[in-house]
Design a protein around this motif. Sequence first.
Motif, short mmCIF file in Angstrom:
data_model
loop_
_atom_site.label_atom_id
_atom_site.label_comp_id
_atom_site.label_asym_id
_atom_site.label_seq_id
_atom_site.Cartn_x
_atom_site.Cartn_y
_atom_site.Cartn_z
N PRO A 63 0.82 -1.21 0.00
CA PRO A 63 0.00 0.00 0.00
C PRO A 63 0.86 1.26 0.00
O PRO A 63 2.05 1.25 0.31
N VAL A 66 -1.05 2.94 5.49
CA VAL A 66 -2.11 2.28 6.25
C VAL A 66 -2.60 3.25 7.32
O VAL A 66 -1.81 3.75 8.13
N GLN A 90 -9.11 1.10 0.04
CA GLN A 90 -9.85 -0.10 0.43
C GLN A 90 -9.80 -0.24 1.95
O GLN A 90 -8.80 0.10 2.59
N LYS A 92 -9.90 -2.49 5.48
CA LYS A 92 -9.45 -3.77 6.01
C LYS A 92 -10.16 -3.99 7.34
O LYS A 92 -9.86 -3.32 8.32
N SER A 102 -8.24 -6.47 0.56
CA SER A 102 -8.13 -5.62 1.75
C SER A 102 -6.74 -4.97 1.85
O SER A 102 -6.53 -4.10 2.69
N SER A 103 -5.82 -5.37 0.97
CA SER A 103 -4.55 -4.67 0.80
C SER A 103 -4.58 -3.76 -0.41
O SER A 103 -3.56 -3.19 -0.79
N GLY A 104 -5.73 -3.66 -1.04
CA GLY A 104 -5.91 -2.81 -2.21
C GLY A 104 -6.07 -3.59 -3.50
O GLY A 104 -6.58 -3.07 -4.48
N VAL A 111 -4.81 1.75 2.57
CA VAL A 111 -5.57 0.77 3.34
C VAL A 111 -6.04 1.43 4.62
O VAL A 111 -5.24 2.03 5.35
N ASP A 113 -7.39 0.45 8.04
CA ASP A 113 -7.49 -0.70 8.94
C ASP A 113 -8.48 -0.35 10.06
O ASP A 113 -8.27 0.59 10.82
N ASN A 508 -10.92 -1.86 -6.26
CA ASN A 508 -10.09 -3.06 -6.37
C ASN A 508 -10.29 -3.56 -7.79
O ASN A 508 -11.17 -3.07 -8.51
#
Length: 517
Positions: A63, A66, A90, A92, A102-104, A111, A113, A508
Amino acid sequence: MNCSRLTSTLLVSAFVCAISVFASDSACLKKCLDTTETPSYFSDSPQWASLIEPFNLRLNYTPAAVVTADNPEHVSHGVLCARNCHIKVQAKSGGHSYASFSSGGQNGSLVIDLASLNTVTVNQADGTAIIEGGVRLGNVDDMLYAQGKRAMSHGTCSNIGIGGHITHGGYGYDSRLWGLALDHLIAMEVVLADGSISTVSPTENEDVYWALRGAADSIGIVTKFHVRTQLAPEKLVYWVYDLTDILIDVPTSVASLQEIQDFALNPEFQDRRSTWGWFLGPSTFLLRGKFFGTLDEWNNRIAPELLKGLPPPRTGSGAATDVREVSWLESQALFYGFEDINSLQQPEEPGQYNTHDIFYAKSLTIPDPMTEAAMTDYFTYAATQGATVAAPSSWFSIVNLYGGPDSQINIYDAEWSSYKDRDSIWVVQNYASVAAGNVFNEGLRPFLDNFNDAMTESMPETAFGAYANYIDPDLTAEEAHFLYYGEDIYPRLLDIKMRVDPDQVFYNPLAVGVGDF
């Protein structure tokens, strides 16, 4: 959205617009996140490696940054900074995405989180609950039960995050009784692409509410789920039958599965109180499920009909057969693979999760009964081609009963939500992996492609679909849109996406709108 949130959103937007004129995308993002005091990490952070490690180690993406959100405002600031710095976003929740979306799903995304958003609060007056967007399923069970012995339907892995799971279906062994996890939703708090923090429900922002329940990865980031819950049963029947002896030859396997399917479709014995499926491995065939009734009724009325015409289940040392009456939390732990209900509790802080696999998976949704020809192809492929898969590689096939008599999964339609496969009888997950520490065996991908073909080619008139929570990164965007949403749902989703996220901030490789804008 309240005034303080609106003011915060406008200030961040104005700030980023000012700096993005002269800053590179990554420098713009860092300066914006730092200035807005949004908790964020970049590649020079000591926590970086643990924060970006995916569940599926086959698919590693790096990414841009985060954000570890402690509140909805952090999510909003992250989205605004990314949007105005031309970086995709995205969420997570648990990080369990099969495709590492969820990591892109690509390098260079932001990301967000949600692991620190991990509270569950039950309203004692009506039994509804608010579940924050980063809670893992084992903790959902534990915290709902602790607040009035409440429960809800969801999947069978305790370390999965609620966010992606509930917004893309969420099947579990309670779903034929209570509906999918998605069907428990009554409202949501969501951050949209413009940074606004909105409430959506059947009476407020109805289109977005509809779209989030099936395609949230493309529409917004849910920070709070408002759900209905049920009073957990005091007791229920957990059951597993080791029927590996049906694998003695293909004709025996096919005849046995025909009997099993006949039971599944028989309203005299199959009702909403039973949810179950089968597990097929290279030398294993198990039937496994829950029965929300008494052990006496199961043993004396239901099980004899289920097992009629089948080889006797294996018992004794080494056999998996296990039929017992258990408590609600015991049943959840057993399906998670635990004997101890204390094992339900899962890590809650960003970067703490350390369970991983190296794999590829495919899915099918099957709206028609499997034909004898399809069953024959299925078991023949497993017996012949499955036998060529050698250590450190392995595979399995899980097929779960969605439909059948009295199922509470398929009582809804496309007006209820953007989730597609309400008419499915069976939902399939075919999965192949390599043991930890090994390089992925690329031959497993065509192996699974052909496994799916073996189940479909003898049923050419069936409208097969796929299950989005077993997301397949080998699909094209066009294939994914058709399989996961279909020609009735996808156009409405696309229209909503173009209205609420015209810049495709939430992206995504298979997201709604990819290839259509």
